[in-house]
Design an enzyme around this catalytic site. Structure first.
Site, PDB file in Angstrom:
ATOM      1  N   SER A 127       0.834  -1.208   0.000  1.00  0.00           N
ATOM      2  CA  SER A 127       0.000   0.000   0.000  1.00  0.00           C
ATOM      3  C   SER A 127       0.863   1.250   0.000  1.00  0.00           C
ATOM      4  CB  SER A 127      -0.861  -0.016   1.261  1.00  0.00           C
ATOM      5  OG  SER A 127      -1.368   1.270   1.515  1.00  0.00           O
ATOM      6  N   GLU A 129       0.254   3.611   1.747  1.00  0.00           N
ATOM      7  CA  GLU A 129       0.328   4.020   3.161  1.00  0.00           C
ATOM      8  C   GLU A 129       1.701   3.689   3.754  1.00  0.00           C
ATOM      9  OE1 GLU A 129      -1.840   5.368   5.806  1.00  0.00           O
ATOM     10  OE2 GLU A 129      -2.565   6.268   3.974  1.00  0.00           O
ATOM     11  N   TYR A 151      -1.859   0.351  10.590  1.00  0.00           N
ATOM     12  CA  TYR A 151      -2.137  -0.272   9.291  1.00  0.00           C
ATOM     13  C   TYR A 151      -0.903  -0.177   8.381  1.00  0.00           C
ATOM     14  CZ  TYR A 151      -3.724  -0.787   4.504  1.00  0.00           C
ATOM     15  OH  TYR A 151      -3.821  -1.179   3.187  1.00  0.00           O
TER      16      TYR A 151
END
Ligand code: G4F
Length: 334
Positions: A127, A129, A151
């Site tokens: 990701s 992220e 996460y």
């Protein structure tokens, strides 16, 4: 005929990927939670149209034996690991379960494959992220990771687990570093769907206000239906590798609001209100991907841009709600 296993097949990406692999002639299997089989109307809604074309296996990412069992019964050629606790805000509320599911789940799968079917190619859903507090703009495959949430940290761990199985056991493990990707199948907790459905509901008089957090965050938003093709391409390469998948454009949450509301003839400033409780303890301010490697190696270039995505989501939500309202009205008058 190739045989593929998809974890997270009931989600946005899993459902598009299942459709795509079926269109290529694959035998498609999916891992689902047992509760999903007991509540198919709600939990299998994205794959209801595929139900008789795919095989579903109940298992849990928290249980190594349940995953081991699936691999002991079938010889898969490819495994796409998409399942995760993927809502960043939730990972601040319960970082422990996010870490357990995302890190152990990935580790269990890799280990089951290593023990039972080491030739099975493995796709890990990384990701953007992972870039978090970004070290450079735009972000590419070699940009240093600095995750800003449990996460993001869990995805960095999964990314390095996949890399480690590649290096230590010579397994074909590739990670896609996908930037935000959305569609009419997006969950309502994510900001894009919250805005598209909010704008549609306000247009139809079903609500008047929409509460949001940080409108200044910028994301590189692409269309999920296209991105699943990049996942598949990664596993068709001669060697495993990691790829950024993005559009190369960035837009703020505010711009998303502006466009979504204007699509239904409204001004977002009259309806959007800021709720400080929706701000995150640590924010990822700016994401924009460098698309060079995916373009050159995978020959993957997304065709659907920001405007197209916003329109698709808003008009799909309008249609959905209009149908719902007219069904309710005809039920009342019958
Ligand atoms: O839609 P979001 O919740 O997505 P986020 O956090 O960027 O993560 C998504 O993309 C990642 C890829 O980079 C995936 F790995 C991840 O699984 C997920 O799919 O939030 C987007 C932005 C954030 O900056 C958030 O603070 O929107 C901001 N925002 C503002 N108001 C809001 C809201 N986000 C949500 N969910 N809800 C709000 O009311």
């Amino acid at each position: 005929m190739k045989r593929a296993l998809i974890t997270g097949i009931t989600g946005q990406d899993g459902s598009y990927l299942a459709e795509y692999l079926l269109s290529l002639g694959y035998e498609v299997h999916g891992v689902v939670r047992r509760v999903a089989l007991e509540d198919p109307e709600q939990r299998l809604r994205r794959i209801v149209h595929l139900r008789d074309k795919i095989q579903l296996h109940p298992a849990s990412l928290e249980s190594y034996p349940s995953l081991f069992q699936i691999f002991s019964r079938y010889e898969f050629d490819e495994c796409y690991h998409l399942a995760a606790q993927s809502f960043v805000a939730e990972s601040f509320s319960d970082g422990f379960s996010t870490m357990a599911i995302n890190v152990n789940g990935t580790h269990f799968l890799l280990e089951a494959i290593r023990n039972l079917r080491p030739s099975c190619k493995f796709y890990f859903a990384g990701s953007s992220e992972m870039f978090g507090k970004v070290a450079e703009v735009p972000q590419r495959e070699i940009t240093r990771f600095h995750p800003r949430s449990p996460y993001g940290i869990s995805k960095v761990a999964g990314f390095f687990l996949a890399m480690n199985y590649r290096e230590a056991y010579n397994m074909f493990c590739s990670s896609g570093i996908l930037f935000n990707h959305e569609s009419p199948r997006r969950g309502f907790e994510f900001v894009t769907r919250k805005i598209s459905s909010g704008a549609a509901r306000i247009r139809l008089g079903l609500q008047n206000k929409l509460s949001l957090g940080n409108l200044d965050a910028r994301r590189d938003w692409g269309h999920a239906e296209e991105y699943v093709r990049a996942m598949h391409l990664m596993l068709q390469q001669p060697t495993p590798d990691d790829f950024v998948v993005a559009t190369g454009e960035t837009h703020s949450v505010r711009e998303f609001c502006e466009l979504a509301f204007s699509e239904v003839g409204l001004d977002y400033r009259e309806h959007v209100e800021i709720d400080e409780r929706l701000q995150r303890p640590a924010e990822v301010d700016l994401l924009i991907g460098d698309t060079t490697k995916a373009r050159e190696v995978l020959k993957f270039t997304p065709a659907r841009g920001f405007q197209d995505l916003v329109r698709d989501m808003v008009h799909s939500d309008l249609r959905l709600l209009e149908n719902k309202v007219s069904t309710e009205q005809s039920t009342i008058s019958a």
